[in-house]
Design a protein around this motif. Structure first.
Motif: not given
Length: 760
Positions: A428-430, A437-444, A446-449, A452-459
């Protein structure tokens, strides 16, 4: 002298006959009940089988052997079907009705196996510890249970205990070898040595497990090469091989991406009259699907076609798994998507979620709109998407102009309860970032409980794509996981788009100095781009010659683009020649050199380049733009020649240009020749595809498919300087935010400025 039994028969013949008859009838009833229970279990009707046992238990109890067999059959069925609750209930029933049965080794082994298969290792081990007598089956069942759960230390501990009491059998060795796939090659070689000492390595069951272990097990240095050689050595030394042996070796080659060796072994197998099964075909087809970029695609396509014929001839084409593998192979080898879709339709009535996901995957890259339509059809066909299906649907959504499709998929993800899945959150971030819609990427994000590394790399990649280098660098400082190669690609890309040369160089050097990461082609391409955009062309050239690997077309095209920006004809000619060697059918080298010569006033040289391009039969990629109006995507080429509202669009465009000129817009006429390679006319600049798309969106403002005062346009090539200036001033005049996604990045135009700060 007559024995007592014979004497009874002689004295009371009628009574003994009746007793024998009753015993015979009872045994027959018990046999029938057991046969019914076995039949019900085979057909998966475990509840009925249990009900029959509970109501007829007294009949079976008359014969102890049938009594044990009936219970063993039920526990075996519960293990196969993972029916834990039914197995627990049956276990409690036995303890209540027949408490002495817990001392029977045969039945207890079946109960231990049931608990192991259902993942209840604590219960299984407790029963094992309570057994007054254990045999080799008891030990092997528990070892197998721990192996299936990947508990390496426990497996080896149990295996050591087994060796203290019994000589291990081939099943114990096979179970232990299966867990060695995770533990490393040292564990596996130790088990191999023990099997060799007691001459069990020659058993086909053990040898097959050794092949699989060596194929999947990494060496002490993390490599795989020599372990595959060990697998091949075991395979070649086998005196007798069964089908599993051949399948295991082919699967080993497939696991390592050695398609040629997998196909060669299958060919040898087939030519020597050795049969094959579904697993064989799936491994060979998977090998073709996972070919490397250096493989002969045409040869693999021929192999795929031959395998296709063989599946038809052997009847395996009727199995949906084989057809799905064929679809994947044809797609990955560049086969036409219409052929893949026809194969998919041939499985009508036998399709499952895997086959649907496969065909959606085929379309996701080449025809995202069709992929999304198939995803919608999947719901109408009452198939339930899994996390993989959702991830592929989101991959297709990343190609769309707006975020509407991704939002629709996210709503389904939430509905199905997958909202906590990290893989889908990363997708979803990607997808949102690619849709602007960078705002929606950031929202997803920020809301991740849990990230992982892929999450950080995707953002990080999302920030880089939108030119927000500062945000990317700040996020990197907050990373709580170890960065990898992809992390630095995102960071270097962000620095490149923002002109942060010193910062980018520092990141590049820190890769090996601080993080032990060896720079690859992607990192060098980012550094060449970083130097080139900043005008440091000599540093870019020097870096290319110092690279430890051969530069690819991406590096030369990046250097060529920088040469065009800064007018370096000499270096541009070198980069263009190198690029054309690697991609002779790509027009980029010709077009860029023609543009450079034209901009420098060398019109004869520019004309010669264009003639060379025509003689080579290389066609320039046309500039196209897309805008989403209502529920329809509108495509525009330069001049909008094929759009039904072309006249109204041009009329509205002419009015807008007049107003823009009043506030300072000056068309870059000098760019017309090298950006469009057409005549020196203002209207050629004015008719660029993104301008046409923008005017059409303004004309249909009430039908825009996204909320807010925003217009989103997608373009297949780099935006030109004139269109960039045009978009900036239009955003100010019309008081709108205009987002243009070109082949390199996003441009956010607002209040007569661009997010790229005119650096792109």
């Amino acid at each position: 002298m007559l024995c007592y039994n014979k004497l009874l028969c002689y004295v009371f013949p009628k009574r003994c006959f009746l007793r024998t008859l009753c015993t015979s009838n009872a045994e027959t009833v018990a046999q029938n009940i057991h046969a019914q229970i076995r039949s019900l279990c085979v057909h998966g009707n475990i509840e009925e089988a249990l009900s029959l046992l509970y109501t007829q238990d007294t009949h079976i109890h008359t014969q102890s052997s049938l009594f044990l067999q009936a219970y063993a059959t039920l526990f075996h069925a519960c293990a196969q079907k993972k029916c834990l609750q039914q197995g627990i209930a049956l276990h409690h029933y036995i303890l209540q009705r027949h408490p002495t049965i817990q001392n029977d080794t045969f039945l207890t082994n079946h109960i231990i196996n049931m608990y192991c298969k259902c993942g209840q290792l604590g219960h299984a081990h407790y029963l094992f510890d309570q057994m007054p007598y254990r045999n080799i089956v008891s030990w092997t069942a528990l070892i197998s249970g721990y192996a299936q759960s990947g508990l390496i230390r426990e497996c080896f501990s149990l295996f050591s205990g087994l060796m203290a009491h019994f000589r291990p059998n081939e099943f114990a060795f096979a179970s232990l070898l299966s867990v060695c796939e995770e533990g490393g090659v040292r564990c596996g070689t130790q088990v191999h040595a023990v099997a060799f000492k007691i001459s069990l390595d020659a058993y086909v069951f053990v040898a097959n497990a050794l092949i699989t272990m060596y194929s999947k097990c990494s060496g002490s240095n993390g490599g795989y090469g020599h372990t595959l050689d060990d697998a091949w050595t075991v395979f070649r030394s086998m005196e007798f091989r069964n089908l599993i042996s051949w399948n295991s070796m082919i699967a080993g080659f497939q696991f390592h991406g050695l398609a040629d060796r997998a196909i060669h072994l299958f060919t040898h197998m087939y030519c020597n009259g050795i049969g094959f099964d579904r697993a064989t075909l799936l491994s060979v087809l998977s090998s073709l699907s996972e070919r490397s970029a250096f493989d002969d695609t045409d040869a693999h396509l021929r192999n795929c076609f031959q395998l296709h014929c063989l599946t038809i001839k052997s009847g395996f084409i009727s199995e949906v798994e084989v057809t799905t593998a064929l679809v994947k192979s044809y797609a990955n080898l560049g086969g036409h998507i219409s052929d893949c879709y026809r194969l998919f339709l041939d499985t009508s009535g036998r399709q499952d979620i895997v086959s649907w996901t496969a065909i959606i995957t085929v379309f996701a890259d080449r025809d995202p709109e069709q992929a999304f339509l198939l995803f919608c059809q999947l719901h109408r066909e009452n198939f339930v998407p899994d996390w993989h299906t959702f991830s592929i649907a989101l991959k297709a959504c990343a190609y769309f102009v707006t975020e509407q499709h991704a939002l629709a998929v996210q709503s389904q993800i939430i509905k199905k309860g997958f909202q906590e899945d990290k893989i889908l959150s990363n997708a979803l971030i990607h997808a949102y970032a690619r849709c602007g819609s960078l705002a929606l990427s950031k929202q997803v994000f920020d809301e991740m409980g849990c990230r992982d590394l892929v999450s950080w790399n995707s953002m990080l990649k999302s920030y880089a794509l939108h030119g927000l280098a500062k945000d990317a660098l700040e996020l990197f400082q907050k990373m709580n996981v170890r960065p990898d190669s992809a992390t630095f690609v995102a960071l270097l890309s962000a620095c490149s788009h923002a002109g942060l040369v010193e910062k980018g160089l520092k990141f590049f050097n820190s890769m090996s100095d601080d993080h032990g990461i060896v720079p690859q082609l992607d990192h060098y391409a980012c550094m060449v781009d970083l130097y080139g955009r900043a005008g440091k062309l000599s540093e870019a050239e020097e870096l290319i010659y110092k690279m430890p690997m051969k530069p690819d077309s991406v590096i030369w095209s990046s250097l060529l683009g920088s040469c065009r920006k800064h007018g370096d004809t000499r270096l541009a000619r070198l980069a263009a020649d190198k690029f054309k060697e690697l991609e002779p059918k790509n027009s980029l080298g010709y077009v860029q050199m023609s543009n450079i010569y034209s901009f420098g006033g060398s019109f004869i040289e520019a004309s010669m380049i264009r003639k060379e391009m025509r003689d080579s039969k290389v066609r320039k990629e046309p500039g196209l733009s897309w805008v989403y109006i209502g529920k329809q995507v509108h495509e525009f080429a330069s001049g909008g020649k094929h759009h039904p509202q072309r006249g109204a669009i041009l009329s509205r465009l002419e009015i807008l240009i007049g107003k823009l000129k009043e506030i300072g817009y000056a068309p870059e006429v000098s760019l017309a020749l090298y950006d469009t390679e057409e005549e020196h006319k203002e209207d050629q600049l004015f008719h660029h595809s993104e301008k046409m798309a923008l005017i059409f969106a303004i004309m249909n403002e009430g039908s825009l498919s996204y909320s807010g005062n925003v217009i989103k346009i997608m373009k297949n090539i780099r935006i030109c300087v004139d269109c960039h200036n045009f978009m900036k001033l239009t955003s100010h005049l019309c008081q709108k935010e205009i987002i243009v996604r070109d082949s390199n990045r996003f441009h956010h135009f607002k209040y007569a400025t661009c997010s790229c700060n005119d650096y792109w």
